[in-house]
Design an enzyme around this catalytic site. Structure first.
Site, short mmCIF file in Angstrom:
data_model
loop_
_atom_site.label_atom_id
_atom_site.label_comp_id
_atom_site.label_asym_id
_atom_site.label_seq_id
_atom_site.Cartn_x
_atom_site.Cartn_y
_atom_site.Cartn_z
N HIS A 75 15.30 2.93 -4.00
CA HIS A 75 16.40 3.31 -3.47
C HIS A 75 17.19 2.14 -2.53
CE1 HIS A 75 13.62 3.94 -0.16
NE2 HIS A 75 14.50 3.82 0.66
N HIS B 286 -1.79 -4.09 4.09
CA HIS B 286 -2.48 -2.77 3.53
C HIS B 286 -3.47 -3.06 2.51
CE1 HIS B 286 -2.36 0.26 0.08
NE2 HIS B 286 -2.69 1.04 1.33
N SER C 53 -8.81 3.43 3.93
CA SER C 53 -7.32 2.77 3.63
C SER C 53 -6.99 2.26 5.18
CB SER C 53 -6.41 3.92 3.44
OG SER C 53 -5.26 3.59 3.13
N HIS D 4 -2.66 -14.62 -2.66
CA HIS D 4 -2.85 -14.02 -4.43
C HIS D 4 -3.99 -14.84 -4.82
CE1 HIS D 4 0.49 -11.84 -5.48
NE2 HIS D 4 1.32 -12.22 -4.35
N GLY E 272 -4.38 18.90 2.40
CA GLY E 272 -4.84 19.65 3.62
C GLY E 272 -5.49 18.53 4.62
N GLY E 273 -5.33 17.25 4.30
CA GLY E 273 -6.00 16.38 5.37
C GLY E 273 -5.40 16.39 6.67
N ARG E 274 -6.12 15.59 7.51
CA ARG E 274 -5.72 15.48 8.83
C ARG E 274 -4.46 14.75 8.93
NH1 ARG E 274 -7.52 11.98 13.30
NH2 ARG E 274 -7.41 13.19 15.25
#
Length: 307
Positions: free
Chosen positions: A177, A108, A94, A147, A260-262
């Site tokens: 929102h 991203h 990622s 695209h 519980g990742g970093r």
């Protein structure tokens, strides 16, 4: 049922991280990635790389992770309650790149593989990911090229896939929102296992391999455009939307925190500087208003018409 080749996925993802880091360092000219290797107490770990204060990229983070455990996180079973309690493995790369020049979009990309196993049952597995673009100042040339490359990346699954995955991206990267999209989209998919492991793995590789051809030409066109305090201020304001989405809606952020990742690696997607301003709106007719009026609207960029 053939067992998915997890090691082949891992080898590809590590190679993808290496290739993207090398290309970004070359494009930046001065910035270098620092590397952190980390381990997860419950099982697995990862390799996080971050570039800060480069000539082109104010911050660029790209992480590889391979985590496993004996209990699926809630974010992974929300749509698959039948998998609760199974052992799991999750692998992925990622990245989020925050450029210095406001005329270069933030971007991203994520490609990932997930497998849940239980003794006496066939493994449940799927691929997911995609890439999207978040401009601050819009250029139709960039949007069309982005695209067009996304459409080519989708061809291993058929000619009709791009339209579906573009819409999925538009729907997913939407701030409810604010009632506005995060950017101009791209492609997004999840829960992909149709047609077998090899077919789906080939598609994940196509998505990962097309990221640089989609993004680097845009960087090259925009990195030398002169800008001032006005453009920089607007960039920092719009970065606030990025933070809001990642902390409120993003599944990857939720999965990382719940599993519980970093924490440092999970939150390296956030920009180094950001602003919020109460009830601010751009003045009509300005380039800032043009972003809202033209680029933050659902649109068929390859057909030239609003969708």
């Amino acid at each position: 049922m053939p067992v998915p080749d997890i090691q082949a996925v891992k080898k590809y993802l590590l190679s993808l991280q290496d290739r993207i880091c090398a290309a970004l360092e070359k494009e930046d000219g001065t910035g270098k990635f620092s590397e952190d290797l980390w381990e997860r107490a419950e099982g697995g770990g990862g390799r996080s790389r971050v570039m800060t204060e480069g000539a082109v990229f104010e911050q660029a983070g790209i992480g590889f992770s391979h985590v496993f455990g004996d209990k699926m996180p809630p974010s992974a079973t929300a749509h698959r309650p039948e998998l609760a309690g199974r052992d799991f493995q999750a692998l992925g790369v990622s990245l989020v790149f925050h450029p210095r020049n406001p005329y270069i979009p933030t971007t991203h990309c994520n490609v990932r593989f997930f497998i849940a196993q239980k003794e006496g049952a066939d493994p449940a597995w799927w691929f997911g990911g995609g890439f999207d673009l978040t401009p601050y100042y819009g250029f139709e040339e960039d949007a069309v090229q982005w695209h067009r490359t996304a459409r080519v990346a989708c061809t291993p699954l058929g000619d009709d896939v791009y339209a579906r995955y573009k819409k999925w991206c538009d729907d997913y990267f939407f701030l409810k929102h604010r009632n506005e999209p995060r950017g101009i989209g791209g492609l997004f998919y999840d829960d992909l296992n149709e047609g077998g492991f090899e077919r789906c793995f080939n598609f994940m590789q196509s998505v990962g391999n097309h990221f640089l051809p989609a993004y680097l030409p845009i960087v090259g066109r925009r990195k030398d455009i002169a800008y001032g305090e006005r453009e920089r201020d607007f960039q920092l304001y719009r970065r606030g939307r990025y933070v809001e989405f990642n902390l409120v809606y993003d599944r990857g952020t939720l999965f990382g925190l719940q599993s519980g990742g970093r924490t440092e690696s999970i939150l390296m997607s956030l920009p180094p500087l950001v602003k919020w301003r109460y009830n601010w709106h751009p003045a009509p007719g300005t380039e800032e208003a043009r972003l809202y009026d033209i680029f933050l609207k659902p649109r068929d960029w390859l057909g030239g018409k609003p969708s």
